[in-house]
Design a protein around this motif. Structure first.
Motif, PDB file in Angstrom:
ATOM      1  N   ARG A 215       0.831  -1.212   0.000  1.00  0.00           N
ATOM      2  CA  ARG A 215       0.000   0.000   0.000  1.00  0.00           C
ATOM      3  C   ARG A 215       0.864   1.260   0.000  1.00  0.00           C
ATOM      4  NH1 ARG A 215      -4.565  -0.336   4.551  1.00  0.00           N
ATOM      5  NH2 ARG A 215      -4.948   1.778   3.738  1.00  0.00           N
ATOM      6  N   GLU A 244      -6.885  10.462   0.223  1.00  0.00           N
ATOM      7  CA  GLU A 244      -7.633   9.701   1.213  1.00  0.00           C
ATOM      8  C   GLU A 244      -6.843   8.475   1.683  1.00  0.00           C
ATOM      9  OE1 GLU A 244     -10.562  10.164   2.838  1.00  0.00           O
ATOM     10  OE2 GLU A 244     -10.392  12.192   2.008  1.00  0.00           O
ATOM     11  N   GLU A 245      -6.160   7.826   0.737  1.00  0.00           N
ATOM     12  CA  GLU A 245      -5.351   6.664   1.097  1.00  0.00           C
ATOM     13  C   GLU A 245      -4.195   7.072   2.014  1.00  0.00           C
ATOM     14  OE1 GLU A 245      -3.663   2.605   0.783  1.00  0.00           O
ATOM     15  OE2 GLU A 245      -5.521   3.668   1.213  1.00  0.00           O
ATOM     16  N   LYS A 247      -4.159   9.605   4.051  1.00  0.00           N
ATOM     17  CA  LYS A 247      -4.757   9.925   5.353  1.00  0.00           C
ATOM     18  C   LYS A 247      -5.012   8.651   6.158  1.00  0.00           C
ATOM     19  CE  LYS A 247      -8.786  12.217   7.435  1.00  0.00           C
ATOM     20  NZ  LYS A 247     -10.070  12.925   7.147  1.00  0.00           N
ATOM     21  N   ARG A 248      -5.556   7.617   5.493  1.00  0.00           N
ATOM     22  CA  ARG A 248      -5.846   6.358   6.177  1.00  0.00           C
ATOM     23  C   ARG A 248      -4.554   5.701   6.692  1.00  0.00           C
ATOM     24  NH1 ARG A 248      -9.819   5.858   1.944  1.00  0.00           N
ATOM     25  NH2 ARG A 248      -8.280   4.794   0.634  1.00  0.00           N
ATOM     26  N   LEU A 249      -3.510   5.742   5.860  1.00  0.00           N
ATOM     27  CA  LEU A 249      -2.249   5.123   6.264  1.00  0.00           C
ATOM     28  C   LEU A 249      -1.596   5.885   7.413  1.00  0.00           C
ATOM     29  CD1 LEU A 249      -0.763   4.123   2.796  1.00  0.00           C
ATOM     30  CD2 LEU A 249      -1.356   2.582   4.651  1.00  0.00           C
ATOM     31  N   GLU A 251      -3.125   7.510   9.735  1.00  0.00           N
ATOM     32  CA  GLU A 251      -3.881   7.156  10.953  1.00  0.00           C
ATOM     33  C   GLU A 251      -3.522   5.756  11.434  1.00  0.00           C
ATOM     34  OE1 GLU A 251      -7.891   7.630   9.727  1.00  0.00           O
ATOM     35  OE2 GLU A 251      -7.891   9.833   9.921  1.00  0.00           O
ATOM     36  N   LEU A 252      -3.284   4.860  10.476  1.00  0.00           N
ATOM     37  CA  LEU A 252      -2.957   3.480  10.812  1.00  0.00           C
ATOM     38  C   LEU A 252      -1.523   3.343  11.329  1.00  0.00           C
ATOM     39  CD1 LEU A 252      -3.991   0.520  10.705  1.00  0.00           C
ATOM     40  CD2 LEU A 252      -3.084   0.418   8.372  1.00  0.00           C
TER      41      LEU A 252
END
Length: 259
Positions: A215, A244-245, A247-249, A251-252
């Motif tokens: 990813r 968006e991807e 941002k998700r990463l 946060e993860l």
């Protein structure tokens, strides 16, 4: 290498008498020439700053990868000290010797006990560099590598937190074609490095970690993509998708340096 890691465990600073002057430059036999300078105080400050940085990094780490290159070592004849860097000083000042398997085992057994005591969750990966030291001679290089391989075998059999990754064997026994070597026919080519990296990840990482790696790689690839028409709806949709991807990463994986 073992001595330097022990220095980091103790955050042991370099002292004034440890330096020597050669061709107007203050140097240390344990460290690379990039840390040397004509100013003795500056050399000391630079070395000790980097020691503190590395010691702090080691304290925070729970994985350590050690790559051995050669079993040959150089001993300063007047002091008896084993050196990491001869700084291109005359060869007659040093005695070149090939260390024995038991010498390496002895040095690392002591170090590994100390490392595990300081960091109970530590895991170590040992590798032997596939880069051949042809200046030692072809036969001598092979025997040198054999010593390292035997020492690595003993340590991985003895300590359950020490593991071996066969980068040497992959290059020497599997990737034997010329395309896997750089122009000097000694160092691995970019293709060989890429294959080794993939094999290393598959050997040492979980399925979830590999998925995250893919990813992140896709995110980096798409962020570098040249957008010819940034105002078009398709381009904006593409950019929003990867924002968006990202941002998700983030946060993860908040502990990663996303810069």
């Amino acid at each position: 290498m073992a001595r330097l890691i022990a220095r980091l465990l103790d955050a042991q600073p370099v002292n004034d008498p440890d330096l020597f002057l050669n061709q107007g430059i203050w140097r240390h036999f344990d460290f690379h020439s990039r840390f040397a300078s004509a100013d003795k105080a500056l050399t000391l400050d630079t070395l000790n700053h980097r020691i503190q940085q590395a010691a702090a990094h080691l304290r925070l780490s729970n994985r350590l990868i050690l790559t051995w290159g050669t079993a040959y070592a150089y001993q300063h004849t007047s002091t008896g000290q084993w050196v990491n860097n001869c700084h291109k000083m005359p060869a007659n000042l040093f005695l070149k010797q090939r260390t024995k398997v038991e010498d390496i085992i002895s040095a690392y057994t002591s170090l590994l006990h100390r490392l595990k005591e300081a960091k109970p969750d530590l895991q170590i990966v040992l590798t032997v560099s596939p880069v051949r030291h042809l200046r030692d001679g072809i036969l001598e290089n092979q025997r040198s590598k054999a010593i390292l391989l035997l020492a690595a075998e003993y340590l991985t059999d003895t300590f359950d937190f020490v593991h071996y990754f066969p980068s040497y064997e992959i290059i020497m026994d599997e990737l034997r074609d010329y395309r896997f070597y750089a122009q000097d026919m000694v160092h691995p080519s970019d293709l060989a490095v890429s294959i080794l990296r993939e094999r290393f990840l598959n050997a040492c990482c979980t399925t979830d970690t590999l998925a995250l790696c893919n990813r992140i790689a896709n995110l980096q690839k798409n962020k570098q993509h040249t957008i010819l028409h940034p105002d078009s709806q398709e381009s904006q949709r593409f950019a929003n998708q990867w924002q968006e991807e990202e941002k998700r990463l983030k946060e993860l994986l908040p502990h990663l340096n996303w810069d």
